[in-house]
Design an enzyme around this catalytic site. Structure first.
Site, PDB file in Angstrom:
ATOM      1  N   LEU A 222      37.886 -17.378  38.874  1.00 59.11           N
ATOM      2  CA  LEU A 222      37.335 -17.287  37.769  1.00 59.11           C
ATOM      3  C   LEU A 222      38.169 -16.371  36.809  1.00 59.11           C
ATOM      4  O   LEU A 222      38.510 -15.442  37.121  1.00 59.11           O
ATOM      5  CB  LEU A 222      35.908 -16.540  37.514  1.00 59.11           C
ATOM      6  N   HIS A 223      38.710 -17.055  35.666  1.00 57.51           N
ATOM      7  CA  HIS A 223      39.655 -16.018  34.794  1.00 57.51           C
ATOM      8  C   HIS A 223      39.467 -16.366  33.585  1.00 57.51           C
ATOM      9  O   HIS A 223      39.881 -15.677  32.460  1.00 57.51           O
ATOM     10  CB  HIS A 223      41.180 -16.316  35.333  1.00 57.51           C
TER      11      HIS A 223
END
Ligand code: UD1
Length: 389
Positions: A222-223
């Site tokens: 996740l970013h």
């Protein structure tokens, strides 16, 4: 495909990379240019948007990318400052080397910045991975995609829907060529060299009973700022991931932005369980191995949606939309958004039935970069002869 020789007086192709997802797209293009007979001359420019060893140098090694000829060392900054700084430092490179064209990939700030510099100097800009649209202008990448495609001279697409998006934006079909997916060129090229997942899982500290667990493991990345930059979005997502980890052990490869935010918001305890391994950003070969052995991928990355489709691994995308619809229509991808119940339901379905089967899309066959090399040569020659704009 008939290959035409690169005219020696035309100058090199300036190939631009800036951030992690650019590297796996550029590596096969450079290989195809080198294999062209005679080789197409290139100058590799790294803007330095990503600079950590984990985010940059290590991927260069894994992908056998040559060292950049020039590094602009821009580093991190606000979008405006980063984009402006790339532009300011890139212009003298073009003045000095007078290239045949500038080739950019993907949708990061460096992609747009270098395209703008090139076209304003009258140097043709070539965009690889053109035409993808999430139709979500809140994503910085969407702005980069739309603007790059509007001004670039030659546009290479990875899926047919991208050509339709470009046509709707008034871009003439003669500027566009459907060549397939260079990211999958890299995947197929390196697949044999990928690391065995058990080695990565053991190195991550998973006990042997988890490494050998029949349900396998899930991989998480996740970013996206929309998922990780606010406590109100990150905390519920991490809570759901912890619930998922009770069903299926998880390997979480942490982007520096996400790691910093977990610390800043005091959320480290939420993910402190032996069933979740928090790892630094992974090398290309490790990630490929982890992905190939995974039961499911949970991600908000664009590239991983495509790579899981190519590998036939189920992917749950933690976003409301995707600019890569073919991964849903033909591949193994499902959009689950940030809805905790949908994420848990998606994981349950995969554990019960194996998830979407999918098939590999057209031209995701390992030869996209060769098609680009052949087309670029023809296109530049025709352009010089005045046959196209
Ligand atoms: C960028 C791209 C995004 C891509 C992602 C992959 C844009 C607008 N975004 O987002 O499309 O999916 O790369 O990673 O171009 N940082 C480090 N070390 C690094 C690089 C970044 O610690 O080598 C940290 C810095 O705190 C920085 C933050 O990560 O401020 C964000 O980096 P940035 O390049 O601005 O955007 P990404 O989120 O990585």
């Amino acid at each position: 495909m008939t290959l035409r020789p690169w005219p020696v007086d035309l100058g090199p192709v300036v190939c631009v990379v800036g951030a992690r997802p650019n590297f796996m797209k550029m590596a096969p293009i450079l290989r195809a240019f080198a294999a062209h007979a005679p080789a197409i001359p290139t100058l590799l420019v790294h803007t330095g948007q990503h600079y950590d060893r984990d985010m940059s140098d290590r991927l260069f090694e894994d992908l056998c990318l040559p060292r950049p000829d020039i590094n602009l060392d821009v580093g991190s900054a606000s979008h405006a400052v980063q984009t402006a700084e790339v532009m300011r430092r890139f212009e003298p490179v073009l003045d000095e080397h007078r290239p045949a064209c500038v080739l950019v990939v993907g949708d990061v700030n460096s992609t747009l910045a270098c395209t703008l510099v090139a076209v304003k100097k009258g140097i043709p800009a070539v965009h690889v991975e053109a035409g993808l649209r999430s139709y979500d202008r809140g994503m910085p990448e969407e702005i980069n995609r739309v603007l790059t495609d509007q001004v670039a001279d030659r546009l290479y697409t990875t899926e047919r829907s991208a050509g339709g998006n470009l046509a709707r934006e008034g871009i003439p079909g003669e500027r566009v060529a459907f060549v397939g997916n260079v990211m999958i060129d890299s995947l197929l090229f390196h697949r044999e060299r990928s690391q065995a997942p058990a080695a990565v899982l053991e190195a991550a500290g998973f006990p042997p009973e988890i490494v050998a667990s029949p349900s396998g493991y899930g991989v998480v990345t996740l970013h996206r700022p929309s998922n990780v930059d606010q406590r109100e979005t990150l905390e519920p997502l991490l809570t759901v991931l912890r619930q998922v980890s009770e069903k299926l052990p998880l390997v979480f490869a942490l982007h520096p932005r996400t790691r910093a935010n977990i610390e800043r918001f005091g959320l480290a305890d939420l993910v402190a369980t032996p069933r979740m391994a928090m790892l630094p950003p992974q090398g290309y070969l490790e990630m490929l191995g982890l992905m190939a052995g995974a039961t499911v991928m949970l991600t908000d990355s664009g590239g991983l949606q495509e790579e899981t489709t190519a590998l036939g691994i189920p992917c749950l995308t933690v976003r409301e939309n995707t600019e890569r619809p073919i991964t849903i229509e033909q591949g193994t991808n499902t959009l689950v958004g940030r809805d905790g119940a949908a994420i848990l339901r998606g994981v349950d379905e995969i554990l019960a039935g194996g998830g979407k089967r999918g098939r590999v899309p057209e031209y995701w066959d390992g030869r996209a970069a060769e098609r680009i090399a052949a087309d670029l040569c023809d296109w530049l020659l025709a352009r010089r002869a005045g046959a196209n704009p």
